[in-house]
Design a protein around this motif. Structure first.
Motif, PDB file in Angstrom:
ATOM      1  N   SER A  48       0.886  -1.524   0.063  1.00 28.26           N
ATOM      2  CA  SER A  48       0.012   0.537  -0.275  1.00 28.26           C
ATOM      3  C   SER A  48       1.138   1.023   0.219  1.00 28.26           C
ATOM      4  O   SER A  48       0.367   2.229  -0.183  1.00 28.26           O
ATOM      5  CB  SER A  48      -0.946   0.936   1.038  1.00 28.26           C
ATOM      6  N   ALA A  49       1.623   1.441   0.694  1.00 31.70           N
ATOM      7  CA  ALA A  49       2.805   2.794   0.456  1.00 31.70           C
ATOM      8  C   ALA A  49       3.979   2.685  -1.039  1.00 31.70           C
ATOM      9  O   ALA A  49       3.514   4.061  -1.026  1.00 31.70           O
ATOM     10  CB  ALA A  49       3.901   2.422   1.929  1.00 31.70           C
ATOM     11  N   GLU A  89      14.275   9.211   4.118  1.00 29.87           N
ATOM     12  CA  GLU A  89      13.669   7.959   3.385  1.00 29.87           C
ATOM     13  C   GLU A  89      13.356   7.393   4.322  1.00 29.87           C
ATOM     14  O   GLU A  89      12.477   6.598   5.332  1.00 29.87           O
ATOM     15  CB  GLU A  89      15.309   7.568   3.052  1.00 29.87           C
ATOM     16  N   PHE A  90      12.447   6.425   3.691  1.00 33.72           N
ATOM     17  CA  PHE A  90      11.698   5.073   3.682  1.00 33.72           C
ATOM     18  C   PHE A  90      12.888   4.136   4.694  1.00 33.72           C
ATOM     19  O   PHE A  90      14.135   3.878   4.478  1.00 33.72           O
ATOM     20  CB  PHE A  90      10.804   4.220   2.951  1.00 33.72           C
ATOM     21  N   SER A  91      12.804   3.254   5.663  1.00 27.94           N
ATOM     22  CA  SER A  91      13.513   2.351   6.355  1.00 27.94           C
ATOM     23  C   SER A  91      12.474   0.687   6.520  1.00 27.94           C
ATOM     24  O   SER A  91      11.063   0.998   5.845  1.00 27.94           O
ATOM     25  CB  SER A  91      13.395   2.482   7.487  1.00 27.94           C
ATOM     26  N   GLY A  92      13.109  -0.113   6.278  1.00 30.96           N
ATOM     27  CA  GLY A  92      12.299  -0.883   6.469  1.00 30.96           C
ATOM     28  C   GLY A  92      12.285  -2.569   5.209  1.00 30.96           C
ATOM     29  O   GLY A  92      13.438  -2.113   4.692  1.00 30.96           O
ATOM     30  N   PRO A  93      11.391  -3.568   4.837  1.00 30.71           N
ATOM     31  CA  PRO A  93      11.687  -4.476   4.085  1.00 30.71           C
ATOM     32  C   PRO A  93      11.853  -3.941   2.625  1.00 30.71           C
ATOM     33  O   PRO A  93      12.941  -4.250   1.206  1.00 30.71           O
ATOM     34  CB  PRO A  93      11.005  -5.000   4.739  1.00 30.71           C
ATOM     35  N   LYS A  96      14.547  -0.174  -0.330  1.00 26.84           N
ATOM     36  CA  LYS A  96      15.095  -0.019  -1.176  1.00 26.84           C
ATOM     37  C   LYS A  96      13.934   0.623  -2.458  1.00 26.84           C
ATOM     38  O   LYS A  96      13.901   1.286  -2.942  1.00 26.84           O
ATOM     39  CB  LYS A  96      15.570  -0.945  -1.563  1.00 26.84           C
ATOM     40  N   PHE A  97      12.857   0.010  -2.452  1.00 28.15           N
ATOM     41  CA  PHE A  97      12.503   0.439  -4.069  1.00 28.15           C
ATOM     42  C   PHE A  97      11.419   1.609  -3.862  1.00 28.15           C
ATOM     43  O   PHE A  97      10.937   2.380  -4.840  1.00 28.15           O
ATOM     44  CB  PHE A  97      11.551  -0.714  -4.892  1.00 28.15           C
ATOM     45  N   LEU A 102      11.190   7.948  -4.493  1.00 30.68           N
ATOM     46  CA  LEU A 102      10.742   8.999  -3.502  1.00 30.68           C
ATOM     47  C   LEU A 102      11.848  10.111  -3.949  1.00 30.68           C
ATOM     48  O   LEU A 102      11.422  10.960  -3.958  1.00 30.68           O
ATOM     49  CB  LEU A 102      11.049   8.832  -2.306  1.00 30.68           C
ATOM     50  N   ARG A 103      13.068   9.436  -4.263  1.00 33.14           N
ATOM     51  CA  ARG A 103      14.148  10.414  -5.275  1.00 33.14           C
ATOM     52  C   ARG A 103      13.798  11.105  -6.434  1.00 33.14           C
ATOM     53  O   ARG A 103      13.620  12.411  -6.004  1.00 33.14           O
ATOM     54  CB  ARG A 103      15.609   9.545  -5.197  1.00 33.14           C
TER      55      ARG A 103
END
Length: 157
Positions: A48-49, A89-93, A96-97, A102-103
């Motif tokens: 969902s994110a 930035e996002f963190s967690g599993p 990376k994608f 986001l960038r």
């Protein structure tokens, strides 16, 4: 020339994830409250994110296409809006994608004179939310071979 007193365009986006199917919706309204753009799309995605971030990305991409310079964006996904506005930035599993998108999004945001992204609850994002729901019903209709039981589909009064 950009006028700081110019009223912003208002844009709304939403995403809906069920199973591996995501539905994204985008709406852009002019400062005179006229519909400029609306779209829905689907993608294979169970996160969902990621779906909400992709909806925001598509919305910003389309606003650039219309040469909008003053934009106020509404999303009902607090976690995504918070990350975008925090500069983190996002963190967690899935980081990376998520961070790759986001960038790219942040790079596009620099092209606006003013772009404010805010979180509002679903009740205040009705148009984009409704577009997602309608598109999802259309997908179900197609998956069922285009057949529908009118008694079940009709609203109960």
């Amino acid at each position: 020339m950009y006028n700081s007193m110019q009223k912003p365009y208002v844009a709304r986006c939403d995403a809906s994830v069920k199973g591996n199917d995501s539905v994204l919706s985008n709406v852009i309204v002019t400062p005179n409250n006229r519909l400029l753009f609306r779209t829905t799309s689907t993608q294979i995605n169970d996160n969902s994110a990621k779906a909400e971030l992709d909806a925001l990305y598509a919305l910003i991409w389309n606003a650039r296409r219309y040469h909008i310079v003053n934009l106020r964006v509404v999303s009902d996904c607090k976690s995504v809006v918070d990350v975008i506005n925090s500069g983190k930035e996002f963190s967690g599993p899935n980081a990376k994608f998520l961070n790759k998108t986001l960038r790219k999004l942040r790079k596009m945001l620099k092209e606006f004179n003013k772009c404010v992204i805010t979180h509002k609850k679903r009740e205040h994002n009705v148009y984009a939310d409704s577009l997602c729901r309608m598109r999802r019903q259309q997908i179900v209709f197609k998956k069922n071979g285009g057949r529908v039981n009118l008694r079940e589909a009709a609203p109960v009064e």
